[in-house]
Design an enzyme around this catalytic site. Structure first.
Site, PDB file in Angstrom:
ATOM      1  N   SER A 104      16.906  26.380  18.036  1.00  0.00           N
ATOM      2  CA  SER A 104      18.367  26.378  18.020  1.00  0.00           C
ATOM      3  C   SER A 104      18.982  27.140  19.189  1.00  0.00           C
ATOM      4  CB  SER A 104      18.889  26.959  16.706  1.00  0.00           C
ATOM      5  OG  SER A 104      18.564  28.328  16.611  1.00  0.00           O
ATOM      6  N   HIS A 152      21.264  33.905  16.951  1.00  0.00           N
ATOM      7  CA  HIS A 152      22.308  33.015  17.478  1.00  0.00           C
ATOM      8  C   HIS A 152      23.309  33.805  18.312  1.00  0.00           C
ATOM      9  CE1 HIS A 152      21.823  29.403  14.509  1.00  0.00           C
ATOM     10  NE2 HIS A 152      20.848  29.492  15.389  1.00  0.00           N
ATOM     11  N   ASP A 195      27.888  28.320  12.598  1.00  0.00           N
ATOM     12  CA  ASP A 195      26.902  28.648  11.570  1.00  0.00           C
ATOM     13  C   ASP A 195      27.473  28.795  10.169  1.00  0.00           C
ATOM     14  OD1 ASP A 195      24.897  28.677  13.447  1.00  0.00           O
ATOM     15  OD2 ASP A 195      24.911  30.846  13.699  1.00  0.00           O
TER      16      ASP A 195
END
Length: 180
Positions: A57, A96, A123
């Protein structure tokens, strides 16, 4: 008889004192590793000073198997920083980028919204049910450095537990049979 037979004979020939010495040595190694980990936690201010990137990701910046070094400080979190966070109800931390920072005027607390660089949306679907923002207590640390590909050892041992057990068994046998 082969290598395995030789190792079994070697274990049979050990006396109690040798086994006890080897067990104490192994205990000291494990204790040293725990002390180093706790020391890193104190120095970095993060509950987990090192994490492995488990998904794609964050590509192209971080690839699956990269190891990230974390640090947690009192400085305000800014958009663009890469953070590692825990979500209520999930055991595995997520790596992230912060895309939005929202400061509450009444309390001064900061809420953040994150997104994987390689993901289409933010998210919010990963957060706990009904949660729209992350608070500071969710964040484990900020990425301050990385080692590419070194975390693959962890990923392989997690995905193929038999390899982990074979490795632990081989290392234990090596420790027990060493004559020094």
């Amino acid at each position: 008889m082969g290598w395995i037979g030789e190792q079994i004979d070697s274990v049979k020939s050990l006396n109690f004192r040798q086994v006890l010495t080897q067990a104490v040595s192994l205990g000291m190694i494990v204790t040293s590793a725990l002390i180093i980990w706790k020391g890193l936690m104190c120095i970095t201010g993060s509950e987990s000073p090192v994490v492995v990137v488990l998904s794609g990701s964050m590509e192209p910046g971080f690839k699956r198997g990269d190891i990230l070094f974390l640090r947690m400080s009192k400085d305000p979190i800014r958009a663009g920083e890469i953070v590692v966070f825990n979500v209520d109800g999930r055991e595995i931390p997520i790596v992230h980028r912060v895309i939005k920072v929202h400061e509450r005027q009444d309390t001064g607390e900061v809420d953040v919204l994150t997104k994987g660089d390689n993901n289409f949306g933010d998210d919010r679907l990963l957060y706990a049910h009904g949660q729209l923002w992350l608070q500071r207590h969710h964040i484990m640390g900020r990425a301050v450095g990385f080692l590419p590909y070194v975390g693959w050892v962890t990923i392989i041992m997690t995905e193929k537990p038999i390899i982990k057990y074979i490795l632990i068994g081989a290392l234990g046998l090596l420790v027990i049979t060493s004559k020094e």
